[in-house]
Design a protein around this motif. Structure first.
Motif, mmCIF file in Angstrom:
data_model
loop_
_atom_site.group_PDB
_atom_site.id
_atom_site.type_symbol
_atom_site.label_atom_id
_atom_site.label_comp_id
_atom_site.label_asym_id
_atom_site.label_seq_id
_atom_site.Cartn_x
_atom_site.Cartn_y
_atom_site.Cartn_z
ATOM 1 N N SER A 241 -17.897 33.443 28.043
ATOM 2 C CA SER A 241 -17.994 31.988 27.882
ATOM 3 C C SER A 241 -16.768 31.438 27.162
ATOM 4 O O SER A 241 -15.905 32.189 26.698
ATOM 5 N N ASP A 242 -16.703 30.104 27.064
ATOM 6 C CA ASP A 242 -15.601 29.460 26.346
ATOM 7 C C ASP A 242 -15.649 29.832 24.866
ATOM 8 O O ASP A 242 -16.704 29.782 24.226
ATOM 9 N N LEU A 243 -14.493 30.182 24.329
ATOM 10 C CA LEU A 243 -14.404 30.560 22.918
ATOM 11 C C LEU A 243 -13.372 29.675 22.231
ATOM 12 O O LEU A 243 -12.302 29.407 22.784
ATOM 13 N N PRO A 244 -13.689 29.209 21.020
ATOM 14 C CA PRO A 244 -12.772 28.282 20.341
ATOM 15 C C PRO A 244 -11.659 29.021 19.598
ATOM 16 O O PRO A 244 -11.810 30.175 19.195
ATOM 17 N N LEU A 245 -10.547 28.327 19.394
ATOM 18 C CA LEU A 245 -9.466 28.800 18.538
ATOM 19 C C LEU A 245 -9.159 27.685 17.552
ATOM 20 O O LEU A 245 -8.689 26.616 17.946
ATOM 21 N N ASN A 246 -9.471 27.916 16.288
ATOM 22 C CA ASN A 246 -9.274 26.903 15.247
ATOM 23 C C ASN A 246 -8.421 27.478 14.128
ATOM 24 O O ASN A 246 -8.704 28.571 13.627
ATOM 25 N N ILE A 247 -7.384 26.741 13.724
ATOM 26 C CA ILE A 247 -6.522 27.162 12.622
ATOM 27 C C ILE A 247 -6.352 25.969 11.682
ATOM 28 O O ILE A 247 -5.850 24.912 12.094
ATOM 29 N N GLU A 248 -6.758 26.154 10.435
ATOM 30 C CA GLU A 248 -6.642 25.078 9.452
ATOM 31 C C GLU A 248 -5.257 25.077 8.799
ATOM 32 O O GLU A 248 -4.680 26.129 8.563
ATOM 33 N N CYS A 249 -4.771 23.863 8.524
ATOM 34 C CA CYS A 249 -3.455 23.690 7.872
ATOM 35 C C CYS A 249 -2.405 24.555 8.557
ATOM 36 O O CYS A 249 -1.689 25.342 7.931
ATOM 37 N N PHE A 250 -2.333 24.409 9.873
ATOM 38 C CA PHE A 250 -1.454 25.268 10.670
ATOM 39 C C PHE A 250 0.018 24.964 10.405
ATOM 40 O O PHE A 250 0.787 25.819 9.984
ATOM 41 N N MET A 251 0.398 23.734 10.634
ATOM 42 C CA MET A 251 1.762 23.268 10.354
ATOM 43 C C MET A 251 1.702 21.813 9.929
ATOM 44 O O MET A 251 0.903 21.036 10.465
ATOM 45 N N ASN A 252 2.525 21.486 8.958
ATOM 46 C CA ASN A 252 2.584 20.101 8.474
ATOM 47 C C ASN A 252 1.206 19.589 8.058
ATOM 48 O O ASN A 252 0.858 18.423 8.296
ATOM 49 N N ASP A 253 0.399 20.486 7.482
ATOM 50 C CA ASP A 253 -0.964 20.168 7.016
ATOM 51 C C ASP A 253 -1.870 19.700 8.144
ATOM 52 O O ASP A 253 -2.858 18.986 7.903
ATOM 53 N N LYS A 259 -9.405 26.090 23.105
ATOM 54 C CA LYS A 259 -10.421 27.022 23.588
ATOM 55 C C LYS A 259 -9.920 27.721 24.848
ATOM 56 O O LYS A 259 -8.957 27.279 25.484
ATOM 57 N N MET A 260 -10.574 28.837 25.170
ATOM 58 C CA MET A 260 -10.225 29.607 26.375
ATOM 59 C C MET A 260 -11.393 30.504 26.718
ATOM 60 O O MET A 260 -12.154 30.919 25.836
ATOM 61 N N ASN A 261 -11.524 30.845 27.993
ATOM 62 C CA ASN A 261 -12.540 31.796 28.425
ATOM 63 C C ASN A 261 -11.880 32.969 29.133
ATOM 64 O O ASN A 261 -10.670 32.978 29.372
ATOM 65 N N ARG A 262 -12.696 33.963 29.471
ATOM 66 C CA ARG A 262 -12.152 35.192 30.036
ATOM 67 C C ARG A 262 -11.477 34.961 31.388
ATOM 68 O O ARG A 262 -10.427 35.560 31.674
ATOM 69 N N ALA A 263 -12.049 34.103 32.210
ATOM 70 C CA ALA A 263 -11.462 33.852 33.526
ATOM 71 C C ALA A 263 -10.062 33.249 33.389
ATOM 72 O O ALA A 263 -9.123 33.653 34.100
ATOM 73 N N GLN A 264 -9.905 32.306 32.475
ATOM 74 C CA GLN A 264 -8.582 31.727 32.233
ATOM 75 C C GLN A 264 -7.612 32.787 31.721
ATOM 76 O O GLN A 264 -6.442 32.818 32.116
ATOM 77 N N PHE A 265 -8.098 33.637 30.849
ATOM 78 C CA PHE A 265 -7.261 34.687 30.268
ATOM 79 C C PHE A 265 -6.763 35.652 31.356
ATOM 80 O O PHE A 265 -5.576 36.013 31.392
ATOM 81 N N GLU A 266 -7.655 36.058 32.245
ATOM 82 C CA GLU A 266 -7.253 36.978 33.309
ATOM 83 C C GLU A 266 -6.277 36.331 34.272
ATOM 84 O O GLU A 266 -5.342 36.979 34.767
ATOM 85 N N GLN A 267 -6.463 35.047 34.543
ATOM 86 C CA GLN A 267 -5.518 34.339 35.406
ATOM 87 C C GLN A 267 -4.151 34.217 34.720
ATOM 88 O O GLN A 267 -3.109 34.379 35.356
ATOM 89 N N LEU A 268 -4.169 33.978 33.422
ATOM 90 C CA LEU A 268 -2.932 33.853 32.662
ATOM 91 C C LEU A 268 -2.170 35.182 32.619
ATOM 92 O O LEU A 268 -0.926 35.203 32.653
ATOM 93 N N CYS A 269 -2.915 36.296 32.577
ATOM 94 C CA CYS A 269 -2.304 37.618 32.446
ATOM 95 C C CYS A 269 -2.227 38.379 33.772
ATOM 96 O O CYS A 269 -2.054 39.603 33.773
#
Length: 802
Positions: A241-253, A259-269
């Motif tokens: 399923s869709d999985l989130p990617l969250n990073i706090e205070c990544f750059m410039n506060d 988000k991404m899911n496995r199907a997108q990942f396999e297509q990307l790779c």
């Protein structure tokens, strides 16, 4: 003796230890069996493993990681230059032009020698450099009880290892107690980190568009993104399923999310996944096997957990893959098993291993024929290893042999040279003919190529015979008008010379491996040779010195310098640890004592003293973070001693107050018991009627003195406040209690003497029913009775009269 196997990975390390009960993967100081391959350099000390990994983001430029594939490579190597662009830390060129236990099967000689040098610098006695897939195969096969017998068809197993930085395939044939590697292929530039890079590139572009952030220009932000993408990749292996990617205070506060899911990942790779099949196909072709010849497919390595990778492997073999091996620890376990086999300290089930060499190697030399060069392929790819080979040359002067990889395009390396070997002290024979020079080349158990030794075969005439008798059919043909081909490599056909050479070079040829073979003519055996002439001639084998010049090889002087520097750094690490421990002890004492001053110690110190001590603790705390931030160990020890001088009396008053009631109560109970015993004695208790009156009088007096001492001390202590030092300490009370025991117990608890038989009114029968006295058995009294009877010379039935 410790026997360990080390799996030095691109991302993590594992260490297997051979013990009496089997192989155990040991844990580090964090109770984790996985140790990051990471080193962080501070101003005075180094952090290694988990401690270093925690500093990757905070100490970017001084935290080293991903250095496994830098071994043995030239600074100008395109791969090194490409890696420099990705690494947050800087690489420096070493004096020899290089950058600088198990190894990948595709490691070249220079890389293997670099790993060996690193092990030597670290103080490790490396018994063998082992190919990763071979280590996995050993861990798989040595415990199998159902392998086919030696005379039966072997069991063919495919091992697929995709780690963080490389992809390797090996096909092995198993029989009972035997492992033979049939083929090995690899793609050194595809692994788990390539999938991470695909995700990083995707999210970097998304954040550029969505948040106007240029992630790749900020090393810290880029490292954080790599860490989060690696976590996301692992989650997608278990969830579609869709999985989130969250990073706090990544750059410039700014907080970023996606988000991404496995199907997108396999297509990307998809381009990376397409590189899974070619090494599999190449391995099957080299082993000359069909899919139906494969018994099972075993996968190891972290990247093989990606579902798409497993699917590619399974589809190629049209068979379900097996995951019986520990994907992370199999290599370390196999290395530890191999080390135990080689070590005399362990008795291991016999299991022979035949490995292969990953690349073809050719020797080239200068030829006198038309001023050209000669060359010969010493061994081809996937040749069994370790092994040795003898090559014969006909020369009149010293000559050079240059070793290089036959097919440079197969080597993940821009330079295909291995090294140059100069055969010295070569001259013509006495009659001016070319000398026969035998050169032994070998690939040892580490997979390293070398010219092991060389010898010259010298003709000698016995006195009375002035004819130059040919040594063998080769030399005869050479003397018959073919001088222009003397530099051509010859196949050794003279059995007599071979035996003579073997006797002369027995010591030089005794190496760890015994797989050496000598190149001989394929046609005919000893009977096919022409009969030796009857002329009186003999030959003599003389060892020749060899000067080796290996490319990108660390000189021994430089290695010794590094060993010395490593020793200094280890000592510096030790001193720094002791200094930090002393500093931490002061800090711990400040925080601990300040908390107790407001707690358990509050009643044991006056308010005035408490304020003074609190102020002193605060001053010490401020000093630790200011002037005392970086002080020698002795300064911290002195500071701690100063604090304890004020704090120790308070702590002692508290401890005495806590422990005193218990020991006083025990002493009081002991006195009461002794007083009861004395009272019973006075009341003519038969239990104590055997005791000496004078001694009991002493006991009574001693008990009375102890009671008076106890009462006086308790009365004096009760008059003191808790903030005053105690009148009597726990140690004194315990001493008094021991003194009481040692004086009174031997007297009061003195055993009764042996009871004599009654002298009247008692019959023999009645006396026989008396039981043992004072714990003595009846049988113990019989010898005494016999003795008395013999002395009095009484009849057996007569009673003794006083």
């Amino acid at each position: 003796m410790s026997v360990v196997g080390i799996d030095l990975g691109f991302l993590n390390c594992y260490i297997g230890v051979a013990r009496s009960g089997g192989i155990e993967t040991i844990a580090n100081e964090y109770s984790d069996r996985c140790t990051p391959a990471c080193i962080s350099l501070g101003s005075k000390t180094r952090a290694i493993g988990n401690a270093a990994k925690s500093q990757i983001v905070t100490n970017v430029k001084n935290t080293l990681h991903g250095f496994k594939k830098l071994h043995g490579r030239a600074f100008e190597d395109p791969y090194i230059q490409a890696e420099r662009a990705k690494l947050p830390y800087e690489l420096q060129k070493m004096p020899n032009g290089s950058v600088g236990v198990k190894v990948p099967s595709f490691f070249t000689d220079a890389e293997r020698r670099s790993v060996m040098a690193a092990a030597q610098i670290a103080g490790l006695n490396c018994l063998k450099l082992m190919n990763e897939t071979t280590a996995v195969a050993l861990a798989y096969g040595i415990y199998k009880q159902d392998l086919p017998a030696l005379e039966e068809k072997p069991r063919n197993v495919v091992f697929v290892d995709m780690g963080h930085s490389a992809y390797q395939v090996s096909i092995c044939a198993f029989n009972k107690g035997k492992l033979k590697v049939l083929a090995t292929t690899f793609d050194p530039f595809v692994g788990g980190r390539n999938f991470d890079e695909a995700l990083v590139d995707y999210f970097s572009e998304e954040f550029r568009t969505k948040y106007k952030l240029n992630v790749k220009e900020n090393p810290r932000a880029l490292l954080r993104l790599y860490q989060e993408c690696e976590k996301l990749k692992k989650l997608m292996s278990a969830n579609a399923s869709d999985l989130p990617l969250n990073i706090e205070c990544f750059m410039n506060d700014l907080d970023v999310s996606s988000k991404m899911n496995r199907a997108q990942f396999e297509q990307l790779c998809a381009p990376l996944l397409s590189r899974v099949e070619p090494p599999l196909r190449a391995a099957m072709d080299q082993a000359k096997l069909q899919r139906e010849d494969i018994y099972s497919i075993e996968i190891v390595g972290g990247a093989t957990r990606i579902p798409a990778v497993k699917e590619q492997i399974s589809n190629f073999f049209c068979k379900e893959i097996s995951t019986t091996l520990n994907a992370d620890e199999a290599v370390a376990r196999g290395c530890a098993l191999q080390c135990a086999i080689l070590s005399p300290a362990f008795k291991v089930r016999e299991f022979s291993i035949t490995d292969v060499v990953p690349y073809s190697v050719t020797l080239r030399w200068k030829s006198s024929y038309e001023e050209g060069t000669g060359e010969c392929e010493v061994f081809s790819k996937n040749h069994a290893a370790p092994f040795s080979k003898v090559i014969t040359f006909h020369k009149k002067e010293p000559f050079d042999l240059e070793a290089y990889y036959t097919h440079p395009h197969e080597v993940p390396y821009p330079d295909s040279r291995i090294g140059r070997f100069t055969i010295q002290n070569v001259g013509p024979q006495h009659d001016g003919d070319n000398s026969k020079v035998k050169v032994k080349v070998r690939v040892n158990i580490h997979g390293l190529f070398s010219v092991a030794n060389a010898s010259i075969i010298e003709k000698q005439n016995i006195e009375g015979d002035h004819n130059d008798t040919p040594m063998d059919t080769e030399s005869s043909s050479k003397n018959q008008g073919k001088d222009d081909e003397l530099d051509k490599m010859q196949v050794d056909q003279d059995e007599g010379i071979q035996k003579n050479q073997a006797e002369q070079q027995n010591q030089a040829d005794e190496e760890t491996e015994n797989a050496g073979t000598e190149t001989k003519a394929a046609s005919g055996d000893k009977q096919d040779h022409p009969a030796q002439p009857k002329a009186k001639a003999k030959v003599k084998s003389i060892d020749l010195p060899i000067q080796a010049s290996l490319y990108r090889q660390l000189g021994q002087d430089l290695i010794n310098c590094y060993i010395e520097n490593e020793g200094k750094m280890m000592m510096q690490d030790k001193l720094e640890k002791e200094r930090n421990d002393a500093k931490n002890a002061v800090e711990e004492y400040v925080y601990d004592f300040r908390d107790k001053l407001c707690g358990v110690f509050e009643k044991f110190i006056t308010e005035e003293d408490s304020n003074k001590l609190t102020l002193m603790l605060e001053d010490t705390e401020n000093w630790l973070y200011e002037d005392g931030e970086d002080q020698p160990k002795q300064v911290y020890m002195d500071k701690l001693q100063e604090l304890r001088k004020f704090g120790q009396p308070i702590q002692e008053r508290y401890m005495e107050h806590e422990e005193r009631p218990k020991v006083l109560n025990e002493l009081g109970k002991k006195i009461q018991l002794l007083m009861k015993a004395v009272e019973a004695y006075k009341n003519k208790d038969e239990k104590y009627d055997h005791l000496d009156p004078a001694e009991m009088e002493k006991v009574e007096k001693y008990i009375s003195e102890a009671m008076n001492w106890l009462n006086s001390k308790m009365n004096a202590q009760n008059k003191l406040s808790l903030t005053q030092d105690p009148v009597v300490k726990v140690a004194e009370i315990l001493t008094k209690s021991k003194e009481l025991d040692s004086f009174c117990n031997p007297i009061i608890y003195k055993p009764k003497p042996k009871i004599e038989p009654p002298n009247d009114g008692q019959s023999k029968a009645n006396g026989e029913h008396n039981g043992p006295v004072n714990g003595q058995s009846g049988t113990e009294t019989k010898p005494e009775a016999a003795k008395d009877n013999s002395q009095q010379t009484k009849p057996p039935g007569e009673m003794e009269v006083d």
